[in-house]
Design an enzyme around this catalytic site. Structure first.
Site, PDB file in Angstrom:
ATOM      1  N   VAL A   1      31.938  42.620  34.867  1.00 40.76           N
ATOM      2  CA  VAL A   1      30.960  41.532  34.902  1.00 40.76           C
ATOM      3  C   VAL A   1      29.976  41.753  36.037  1.00 40.76           C
ATOM      4  O   VAL A   1      28.824  41.330  35.974  1.00 40.76           O
ATOM      5  CB  VAL A   1      31.660  40.162  35.023  1.00 40.76           C
ATOM      6  CG1 VAL A   1      32.404  40.043  36.341  1.00 40.76           C
ATOM      7  CG2 VAL A   1      30.672  39.020  34.850  1.00 40.76           C
TER       8      VAL A   1
ATOM      9  N   GLY B   1      29.835  29.243  39.815  1.00 39.24           N
ATOM     10  CA  GLY B   1      29.563  29.768  38.484  1.00 39.24           C
ATOM     11  C   GLY B   1      30.801  29.643  37.622  1.00 39.24           C
ATOM     12  O   GLY B   1      31.661  28.790  37.852  1.00 39.24           O
ATOM     13  N   ARG B   2      30.907  30.508  36.614  1.00 41.46           N
ATOM     14  CA  ARG B   2      32.054  30.425  35.699  1.00 41.46           C
ATOM     15  C   ARG B   2      33.374  30.585  36.439  1.00 41.46           C
ATOM     16  O   ARG B   2      34.307  29.791  36.263  1.00 41.46           O
ATOM     17  CB  ARG B   2      31.915  31.494  34.609  1.00 41.46           C
ATOM     18  CG  ARG B   2      30.799  31.229  33.608  1.00 41.46           C
ATOM     19  CD  ARG B   2      30.790  32.296  32.526  1.00 41.46           C
ATOM     20  NE  ARG B   2      30.472  33.617  33.071  1.00 41.46           N
ATOM     21  CZ  ARG B   2      29.252  34.128  33.112  1.00 41.46           C
ATOM     22  NH1 ARG B   2      28.225  33.424  32.671  1.00 41.46           N
ATOM     23  NH2 ARG B   2      29.046  35.338  33.604  1.00 41.46           N
ATOM     24  N   ILE B   3      33.473  31.631  37.257  1.00 43.78           N
ATOM     25  CA  ILE B   3      34.736  31.895  37.952  1.00 43.78           C
ATOM     26  C   ILE B   3      34.989  30.843  39.030  1.00 43.78           C
ATOM     27  O   ILE B   3      36.113  30.370  39.199  1.00 43.78           O
ATOM     28  CB  ILE B   3      34.731  33.312  38.542  1.00 43.78           C
ATOM     29  CG1 ILE B   3      34.730  34.353  37.406  1.00 43.78           C
ATOM     30  CG2 ILE B   3      35.941  33.530  39.448  1.00 43.78           C
ATOM     31  CD1 ILE B   3      34.556  35.786  37.859  1.00 43.78           C
TER      32      ILE B   3
ATOM     33  N   SER C   1      28.251  36.173  43.334  1.00 46.61           N
ATOM     34  CA  SER C   1      27.912  37.565  43.068  1.00 46.61           C
ATOM     35  C   SER C   1      27.399  38.227  44.339  1.00 46.61           C
ATOM     36  O   SER C   1      26.981  37.553  45.286  1.00 46.61           O
ATOM     37  CB  SER C   1      26.857  37.651  41.965  1.00 46.61           C
ATOM     38  OG  SER C   1      25.682  36.967  42.364  1.00 46.61           O
TER      39      SER C   1
ATOM     40  N   ASP D   1      41.216  40.337  47.297  1.00 44.94           N
ATOM     41  CA  ASP D   1      41.374  41.205  46.138  1.00 44.94           C
ATOM     42  C   ASP D   1      40.349  42.330  46.172  1.00 44.94           C
ATOM     43  O   ASP D   1      40.429  43.267  45.394  1.00 44.94           O
ATOM     44  CB  ASP D   1      41.224  40.404  44.833  1.00 44.94           C
ATOM     45  CG  ASP D   1      41.512  41.234  43.593  1.00 44.94           C
ATOM     46  OD1 ASP D   1      42.480  42.025  43.630  1.00 44.94           O
ATOM     47  OD2 ASP D   1      40.778  41.104  42.601  1.00 44.94           O
TER      48      ASP D   1
ATOM     49  N   HIS E   1      42.256  44.962  43.905  1.00 48.89           N
ATOM     50  CA  HIS E   1      41.218  44.606  42.930  1.00 48.89           C
ATOM     51  C   HIS E   1      41.827  44.368  41.543  1.00 48.89           C
ATOM     52  O   HIS E   1      41.517  45.048  40.567  1.00 48.89           O
ATOM     53  CB  HIS E   1      40.141  45.697  42.858  1.00 48.89           C
ATOM     54  CG  HIS E   1      38.810  45.168  42.414  1.00 48.89           C
ATOM     55  ND1 HIS E   1      37.619  45.607  42.941  1.00 48.89           N
ATOM     56  CD2 HIS E   1      38.467  44.219  41.498  1.00 48.89           C
ATOM     57  CE1 HIS E   1      36.603  44.979  42.363  1.00 48.89           C
ATOM     58  NE2 HIS E   1      37.104  44.132  41.486  1.00 48.89           N
TER      59      HIS E   1
END
Length: 272
Positions: free
Chosen positions: A26, A105-107, A161, A213, A237
């Site tokens: 993404v 956002g989405r996450i 992001s 992560d 990750h």
């Protein structure tokens, strides 16, 4: 993959027959979008399919950091688990705490939804973003300025992001004003944190616990100083690392390629 740098050098070698670039991720900070735009090359990515997996992992890291999971596991493995004590390895719970989401956002929204049941009646969610987010209404979340979030949040989740505005936005000056018992979790991109400054802040006891992560670089050397802190949990990750999500991501990446070479609209394009 995110490990491949798609820049002008790669595109020059590929030549004019290159029609489409597809990333199995993404995030796309490893791709030079300006070069793709100039060359009129299509670009596909895999949004919307890893939201749940990454949000689950973010919540996991928050809880692991809060309850000193790494230290507990090490204690068992190293034979340090002795007679029961009422004050051994005391962590903290999320009840009535303030969770700060950097990037709703989405996450970020999915993470907040997962953490909200832990907060109890007097807990709250605050967030930073460039604009008001619709998800905030359902969450009962309040948009605040970044300076306020880092001062007030007991838990800070980095879900934004990586771009010119967010690169190394978490530096020593930011760490200095956080609560001394703050839980900081990053499942976005490593360079959002100035890692040397994080190490300095940890060495000075400025943070409560950290869950990562993502790091800079990836992978970390086993002797990296960041791994010496008992209150830091680092995982390799794994945000999207579920069978369901990685299968869907791979299929979507392939579908983007096939559509591009056939001259069809990409199923999941990034508008350049």
């Amino acid at each position: 993959m995110i490990t491949e740098k798609i820049d002008s050098e790669v595109l020059d070698v590929a030549g004019p027959n290159l029609k489409v670039v597809s990333t199995n991720s993404v995030g796309y900070d490893h791709v030079d979008l300006n070069e793709l735009r100039k060359r009129k090359i299509l670009f596909g990515y895999t949004p919307n399919v890893l939201t749940d997996a990454t949000a689950e992992l973010t919540a996991l890291l928050v809880l692991a950091a809060a309850r000193r999971m790494r230290e507990g596991i090490c204690a068992v493995e190293n034979g340090e688990w002795k007679k029961w004590s009422p004050v051994w390895l005391l962590g903290t719970q999320l009840t009535n705490k303030t969770v700060g989401i950097v990037g709703l956002g989405r996450i970020g929204a999915a993470t907040a939804h997962r953490l909200k049941p832990f907060l109890g009646a007097n807990g709250k969610i605050i967030y930073t973003a460039n604009s008001d987010k619709q998800a905030a209404t359902e969450l009962g979340a309040t948009r605040v300025k970044f300076d306020m979030l880092i001062r007030e949040a007991d838990v800070i989740c980095i879900c934004c992001s990586l771009n010119n505005q967010t690169r190394e936005m978490f530096d020593y000056d930011v760490f200095k004003v956080m609560k001394k018992n703050v839980i900081l979790v990053n499942t976005a991109r490593g360079p959002i944190i100035q890692q040397d400054d994080l190490i300095r802040a940890l060495s000075e006891g400025l943070l409560g616990s950290v869950g990562l992560d993502v790091t800079t670089p990836e992978p970390l050397d086993p002797d990296h100083p960041l791994l010496k802190f008992s209150n830091v949990t680092v995982i390799p990750h794994l945000g999207s690392a579920t069978l369901e999500t990685r299968t869907t991501m791979g299929n979507l990446a392939v579908e983007n390629v096939l559509a591009g070479v056939r001259g069809q609209p990409l199923p999941s394009p990034l508008e350049l």
